[in-house]
Write an enzyme that holds these catalytic residues in place. Structure first.
Site, PDB file in Angstrom:
ATOM      1  CB  CYS A  20      33.326  -7.935  24.437  1.00 24.78           C
ATOM      2  SG  CYS A  20      33.085  -7.580  26.177  1.00 24.78           S
ATOM      3  CB  THR A  65      29.980 -13.706  26.142  1.00 21.48           C
ATOM      4  OG1 THR A  65      29.370 -12.469  26.494  1.00 21.48           O
ATOM      5  CG2 THR A  65      29.781 -13.973  24.655  1.00 21.48           C
ATOM      6  CG  PHE A  74      22.871  -7.072  25.039  1.00 19.88           C
ATOM      7  CD1 PHE A  74      23.504  -7.821  24.052  1.00 19.88           C
ATOM      8  CD2 PHE A  74      21.674  -7.540  25.551  1.00 19.88           C
ATOM      9  CE1 PHE A  74      22.949  -9.005  23.577  1.00 19.88           C
ATOM     10  CE2 PHE A  74      21.106  -8.721  25.084  1.00 19.88           C
ATOM     11  CZ  PHE A  74      21.749  -9.455  24.091  1.00 19.88           C
ATOM     12  CG  LEU A  75      27.234  -4.271  30.794  1.00 22.37           C
ATOM     13  CD1 LEU A  75      28.719  -4.010  30.821  1.00 22.37           C
ATOM     14  CD2 LEU A  75      26.667  -4.272  32.209  1.00 22.37           C
ATOM     15  CE  LYS A 104      34.123   1.080  25.860  1.00 19.96           C
ATOM     16  NZ  LYS A 104      32.727   0.807  25.628  1.00 19.96           N
ATOM     17  N   GLY A 155      38.891   3.707  13.200  1.00 20.10           N
ATOM     18  CA  GLY A 155      39.890   3.890  14.254  1.00 20.10           C
ATOM     19  C   GLY A 155      41.035   2.923  14.067  1.00 20.10           C
TER      20      GLY A 155
HETATM   21  C1  UGA Z   1      30.905  -4.459  23.563  1.00 16.87           C
HETATM   22  C2  UGA Z   1      29.464  -4.265  23.042  1.00 16.87           C
HETATM   23  O1  UGA Z   1      29.315  -2.973  22.481  1.00 16.87           O
HETATM   24  C3  UGA Z   1      28.461  -4.454  24.174  1.00 16.87           C
HETATM   25  O2  UGA Z   1      27.133  -4.373  23.662  1.00 16.87           O
HETATM   26  C4  UGA Z   1      28.682  -5.833  24.805  1.00 16.87           C
HETATM   27  O3  UGA Z   1      27.811  -6.037  25.910  1.00 16.87           O
HETATM   28  C5  UGA Z   1      30.124  -5.951  25.296  1.00 16.87           C
HETATM   29  O4  UGA Z   1      31.010  -5.743  24.178  1.00 16.87           O
HETATM   30  C6  UGA Z   1      30.296  -7.317  25.866  1.00 16.87           C
HETATM   31  O5  UGA Z   1      30.177  -8.291  25.117  1.00 16.87           O
HETATM   32  O6  UGA Z   1      30.413  -7.452  27.093  1.00 16.87           O
HETATM   33  P1  UGA Z   1      32.672  -2.913  24.860  1.00 16.87           P
HETATM   34  O7  UGA Z   1      33.664  -3.976  24.544  1.00 16.87           O
HETATM   35  O8  UGA Z   1      32.579  -2.369  26.241  1.00 16.87           O
HETATM   36  O9  UGA Z   1      31.175  -3.432  24.495  1.00 16.87           O
HETATM   37  O10 UGA Z   1      33.003  -1.681  23.932  1.00 16.87           O
HETATM   38  P2  UGA Z   1      32.427  -1.009  22.598  1.00 16.87           P
HETATM   39  O11 UGA Z   1      31.927   0.326  22.923  1.00 16.87           O
HETATM   40  O12 UGA Z   1      31.526  -1.907  21.862  1.00 16.87           O
HETATM   41  O13 UGA Z   1      33.793  -0.838  21.782  1.00 16.87           O
HETATM   42  C7  UGA Z   1      34.556  -1.964  21.352  1.00 16.87           C
HETATM   43  C8  UGA Z   1      35.710  -1.531  20.494  1.00 16.87           C
HETATM   44  O14 UGA Z   1      35.240  -1.056  19.224  1.00 16.87           O
HETATM   45  C9  UGA Z   1      36.528  -0.379  21.068  1.00 16.87           C
HETATM   46  O15 UGA Z   1      37.887  -0.626  20.840  1.00 16.87           O
HETATM   47  C10 UGA Z   1      36.062   0.843  20.295  1.00 16.87           C
HETATM   48  O16 UGA Z   1      36.992   1.870  20.230  1.00 16.87           O
HETATM   49  C11 UGA Z   1      35.807   0.224  18.934  1.00 16.87           C
HETATM   50  N1  UGA Z   1      34.867   0.986  18.098  1.00 16.87           N
HETATM   51  C12 UGA Z   1      33.568   1.106  18.458  1.00 16.87           C
HETATM   52  C13 UGA Z   1      35.318   1.576  16.916  1.00 16.87           C
HETATM   53  O17 UGA Z   1      36.518   1.481  16.563  1.00 16.87           O
HETATM   54  N2  UGA Z   1      34.436   2.247  16.136  1.00 16.87           N
HETATM   55  C14 UGA Z   1      33.124   2.379  16.467  1.00 16.87           C
HETATM   56  O18 UGA Z   1      32.360   3.003  15.691  1.00 16.87           O
HETATM   57  C15 UGA Z   1      32.684   1.798  17.662  1.00 16.87           C
END
Ligand code: UGA
Length: 471
Positions: free
Chosen positions: A295, A151, A184-185, A356, A288
């Site tokens: 990311c 990115t 986008f994973l 997470k 949360g």
């Molecule tokens: C994120 C994006 O979701 C991916 O699409 C992207 O490819 C990736 O960044 C990247 O740029 O490489 P990721 O960081 O693995 O993925 O994790 P997420 O599942 O997006 O969670 C990110 C944070 O948001 C975590 O701390 C999670 O707990 C928090 N979160 C997520 C919330 O507090 N509430 C939600 O409803 C969703």
């Protein structure tokens, strides 16, 4: 000079980095690909491309990491990755090397998936990317397609293209064409996200490169994945905008949860009601302790920095970042209120450390800031996480790391849930109340029904769900 080559000169002024028609390598179904950088993105990409039948070599400058990979040890926890890597290594389609030059020279397509961490001022640090581009330029032994996966700030692919073109030697006629193909994973569901992505985005300037990418990602195209072929800048912006928007959704619902706290509304019902509107959607509306990971924090900061540099106000992104920091402090205030105002010498059970569930990654995890604030106010921390404790031990030594939820909770003044691990979601609340010194629980992930907690006799708080609501 072909018409298309002339166009390249006219539009981009860098003829040497695009393919002329007579220079195009023949497109083949199975390709020789190198992936530089064996983090989440690089390793998942490499193993997945191998799974599709391509010949892949993953390279990294970290020799220990490569040695581990060669011995079948994956350097981080990602469900399903071990098996995917192993089966492709066994099938001789995937190999690992610390010899980056050899990896580049033995392949036609080079993916760059190195880190672009935040620098001190928030800007994305692209020095690792530039270093790899330099190695490619200095060791060019044939025509290459160089595809950036990391990115990056908008405009970086063009910058790298210019850097690469400065190495092109007109005597040998080798050319290097660029693409930007964002990933986008999500960690924890990376394999599934790769094979079932919502969209495939390719930023390039050469028809040949678009064709090459289509061939490489044919299985996705065959399953009708939407393909967006666009400019470098638009592809880069899609990635930044997606992450910033998702982060904004989280900060929005987190702030709204605070309003629910103040008004008696239940944020989970509010999020459900909002999410049914197709224009809003139900995803990423779970309040949360704040978003973390490698990311969102980095990319929102990077985007904000780029906006400032260009004199473009990104006030929503700025507010998203600010609200996220405040959310962690809000969790600390809630814990403090639950234990009667002072944290001094209070024994606190922290359940969950990773940013997470389903990952051992602690980068920018809210738990780091929250535990830091609790320690600063004199609390004693007993922490448990199913996967992330080894990583956390390296950066937070002043914590007692415990082998189980029970061990961390024993005789604690309060239990604090910071990560949504299944094991923590499913814990026996009736049992927990007997282990704690006091029946106090801070549910910073809204994992438990407030009515159940009230009925069991807990004194508790959560993020905007209220203290005792109808299920
Ligand atoms: C994120 C994006 O979701 C991916 O699409 C992207 O490819 C990736 O960044 C990247 O740029 O490489 P990721 O960081 O693995 O993925 O994790 P997420 O599942 O997006 O969670 C990110 C944070 O948001 C975590 O701390 C999670 O707990 C928090 N979160 C997520 C919330 O507090 N509430 C939600 O409803 C969703």
């Amino acid at each position: 000079m072909s018409f298309r080559a002339i166009l390249s000169v006219l539009i981009f002024g860098v003829f040497s980095v695009t393919f002329a028609e007579d220079q195009m390598p023949v497109l083949q179904k199975s390709k020789k690909i190198s992936v530089i950088g064996t983090g989440y993105v690089g390793l998942v990409l490499g193993a997945s491309l191998a799974e599709w039948g391509h010949e892949v070599v993953c390279a990294d400058i970290l020799q220990d990491k490569i040695q581990d990979l060669q011995n079948g040890v994956i350097p981080f926890f990602e469900p399903g990755l071990n098996a995917l890597v192993q089966s492709n290594v066994d099938a001789n389609k995937l190999m690992f090397t610390s010899n980056i030059i050899e990896a580049i020279q033995s392949t036609d397509i080079v993916f760059i998936a190195v880190g672009t961490p935040s620098s001190q001022n928030g800007a994305a640090d692209i020095s690792a990317l530039e270093a790899v581009a330099k190695v490619i330029g200095e060791n060019l032994n044939g025509n290459k397609v160089v595809c950036i996966k990391s990115t990056i700030p908008i405009g970086t692919t063009r910058k790298i293209q210019k850097l690469l073109s400065s190495y092109i030697d007109p005597k040998n006629g080798y050319v290097c064409a660029m693409a930007f193909n964002p990933e986008f994973l999500r960690e924890g569901t990376a394999i599934d996200d790769f094979f079932k992505t919502d969209r495939l985005v390719v930023g390039a300037e050469d028809v040949y490169v678009f064709n090459m990418m289509r061939e490489m990602f044919k299985p996705l195209i065959d399953q009708n994945t939407t393909l967006i072929e666009t400019s470098y800048e638009s592809a880069e912006a899609i990635k930044y905008a997606s992450n910033a928007f998702l982060a904004t959704k989280i900060s929005f619902i987190n702030e709204f949860a605070n309003l629910c706290d103040a008004t008696g509304a239940d944020v989970s019902v509010v999020a459900y009601g909002m999410g049914l509107d197709k224009r809003i959607g139900p995803a990423f509306l779970n309040p949360g302790p704040g978003y973390g990971g490698s990311c969102f924090p980095k990319d929102t900061l990077g985007l904000l920095h780029q906006g400032k540099e260009l004199g473009v106000a990104l006030k929503v992104v700025e507010a998203t970042i600010e609200a996220n920091g405040e959310q962690m402090t809000r969790v600390v205030s809630k814990i403090k209120a639950l234990v009667g105002g002072s944290l001094s010498n209070k024994s606190i059970a922290i359940l969950g450390l990773s940013f997470k569930a389903n990952t051992d990654d602690i980068r920018c995890s809210p738990s780091i800031s929250i535990i830091g604030q609790l320690l600063a106010e004199g609390a004693i921390i007993n922490a448990y996480d199913p996967m992330a404790m080894n990583n956390m031990k390296k950066i937070l030594p002043g914590v007692n790391y415990c082998e189980s939820i029970d061990a961390a909770s024993y005789n604690a003044d309060v239990a604090v849930v910071l990560t949504d691990w299944e094991e923590i979601r499913e814990l026996d609340l009736t049992h927990l109340i007997h282990i704690l010194k006091k029946p106090i629980l801070m549910d910073a992930r809204n994992l438990y029904n407030p009515l159940t907690l009230s009925q069991l006799g807990y004194k508790f708080d959560n993020m905007g769900r209220g203290k005792s609501v109808v299920p």
